[in-house]
Design a protein around this motif. Structure first.
Motif, short mmCIF file in Angstrom:
data_model
loop_
_atom_site.label_atom_id
_atom_site.label_comp_id
_atom_site.label_asym_id
_atom_site.label_seq_id
_atom_site.Cartn_x
_atom_site.Cartn_y
_atom_site.Cartn_z
N UNK A 168 9.79 -25.31 -13.47
CA UNK A 168 10.97 -24.36 -13.72
C UNK A 168 10.52 -23.10 -13.13
N UNK A 169 11.36 -22.51 -12.18
CA UNK A 169 11.21 -21.31 -11.50
C UNK A 169 11.87 -19.97 -12.42
N UNK A 170 10.84 -19.16 -12.77
CA UNK A 170 11.22 -18.19 -13.72
C UNK A 170 10.69 -16.97 -14.10
N UNK A 171 10.70 -16.29 -15.10
CA UNK A 171 9.83 -15.25 -15.01
C UNK A 171 9.29 -15.15 -16.39
N UNK A 218 7.57 -12.13 -5.24
CA UNK A 218 6.46 -12.60 -4.92
C UNK A 218 6.44 -13.78 -4.18
N UNK A 219 7.49 -14.40 -4.10
CA UNK A 219 7.44 -15.76 -3.52
C UNK A 219 7.70 -16.95 -4.36
N UNK A 220 8.13 -17.19 -5.70
CA UNK A 220 8.02 -18.15 -6.60
C UNK A 220 8.89 -19.32 -5.65
N UNK A 221 10.22 -18.90 -5.64
CA UNK A 221 10.98 -19.98 -5.04
C UNK A 221 10.80 -20.37 -3.83
N UNK A 222 10.02 -19.65 -2.90
CA UNK A 222 9.62 -20.03 -1.38
C UNK A 222 8.42 -21.20 -1.72
N UNK A 249 12.87 -29.60 -9.50
CA UNK A 249 12.67 -27.98 -9.31
C UNK A 249 13.85 -27.33 -9.97
N UNK A 250 13.72 -26.68 -11.07
CA UNK A 250 14.83 -26.01 -11.64
C UNK A 250 14.83 -24.65 -11.82
N UNK A 251 15.73 -23.71 -11.23
CA UNK A 251 15.57 -22.34 -11.49
C UNK A 251 16.31 -21.88 -12.49
N UNK A 252 15.65 -21.33 -13.38
CA UNK A 252 16.02 -20.73 -14.67
C UNK A 252 17.35 -19.85 -14.60
N UNK A 253 17.19 -18.92 -13.48
CA UNK A 253 18.18 -17.86 -13.26
C UNK A 253 19.37 -18.59 -12.81
N UNK A 254 19.18 -19.80 -12.00
CA UNK A 254 20.76 -20.57 -11.67
C UNK A 254 21.38 -20.71 -12.85
N UNK A 255 20.57 -21.34 -13.87
CA UNK A 255 21.32 -21.90 -15.10
C UNK A 255 21.92 -20.76 -15.82
N UNK A 257 1.66 -26.16 -18.38
CA UNK A 257 1.02 -24.94 -17.89
C UNK A 257 2.04 -23.98 -17.32
N UNK A 258 1.76 -22.73 -17.48
CA UNK A 258 2.70 -21.70 -16.82
C UNK A 258 1.88 -20.98 -15.51
N UNK A 259 2.18 -21.13 -14.46
CA UNK A 259 1.67 -20.76 -13.54
C UNK A 259 2.00 -19.36 -13.01
N UNK A 260 1.04 -18.47 -12.73
CA UNK A 260 1.54 -17.11 -12.33
C UNK A 260 1.24 -16.79 -10.90
#
Ligand code: ATP
Ligand code: AMP
Ligand code: MG
Length: 205
Positions: free
Chosen positions: A98-101, A18-22, A40-46, A126-129
């Protein structure tokens, strides 16, 4: 018991592609311009670091294909490592994104990205969708050759994921009294969604 981090904490979720990282790259540019200390931390990276260390995966798109108990181990480790890093770098004026799902589509069913064990550690304000039209998401997935999203590259799967991702974000928000903020990622201009997220940050203070 609900509590918060000293720094503002936003969890940014949405369907794969959808474009979260972008969008988060754009958020970071705006916050840098405004001299707002942020991370900005990407959960998947960890999860990937932990998974590589255990010799389980080589690529981020392999993580969701691991046995669920393995994914759970990596997920819990990632949440702790993210808060540890943010706590060492940010004070109360800072912002963690946090960039995640909120939901992971696995071969063993839809699995929560933000169960109590994770949200109680991350403590989001907050949780952004992030959302877009299903057709736009499919086209973005197809254009992005850096990722292996074939298991989601189907319009019906994307439509179902959009619906479940929203419900999952709300379910996680209920656990820790976060808000749920829905942002539309306009085709061709991710900075529009980024500005909305920056507006949210300003209002949360
Ligand atoms: P994942 O959950 O799999 O990490 P993601 O939500 O982080 O996915 P991105 O990697 O940011 O998605 O974006 C997927 C693709 O869509 C990339 O090629 C990116 O350049 C493109 N993209 C993102 N936002 C837009 C937009 N607003 N308009 C056009 N293309 C976009
Ligand atoms: P991403 O680059 O955001 O798609 O993250 C890569 C992979 O990490 C995802 O496909 C998931 O397998 C995994 N992942 C990311 N966030 C979470 C989470 N909160 N819970 C479980 N798995 C996650
Ligand atoms: Mg991403």
């Amino acid at each position: 018991m609900v509590s918060r981090n000293p720094f503002l904490t936003l969890i940014v979720t949405g369907v794969p592609g959808v474009g979260k990282t972008t969008v988060l790259r754009e958020v970071s540019k705006i916050l840098e311009e405004r001299k707002v200390k942020h991370l900005v931390l990407n959960f998947g990276d960890f999860m990937l670091i932990a998974g590589k260390r255990l010799g389980l995966v080589e690529h981020r798109d392999q993580i969701r294909h691991l046995p669920l108990r393995r994914q759970l181990e990596l997920q819990e480790e990632a949440a702790k490592a993210i808060v540890e890093e943010a706590s060492s770098k940010l004070d109360e004026s800072g912002v963690l994104l946090v960039d995640t799902h909120a939901i992971i589509r696995t071969s063993t069913g839809y699995w929560p990205g933000l169960p109590f064990g994770v949200v109680s550690v991350l403590k989001p304000d907050s949780i952004v969708v992030v959302e877009s039209k299903p057709e736009e998401i499919l086209a973005r997935q197809m254009r992005d050759k850096s990722r292996y999203r074939a298991d989601m590259s189907d319009i019906e799967i994307i439509k179902e994921l959009l619906e479940i991702a929203r419900s999952a974000a709300i379910a996680s928000a209920v656990l820790v009294a976060s808000s749920v903020y829905i942002v539309y990622n306009v085709e061709g201009d991710p900075s529009i969604a980024a500005r909305k997220i920056v507006e949210l940050i300003e209002k949360l203070r």
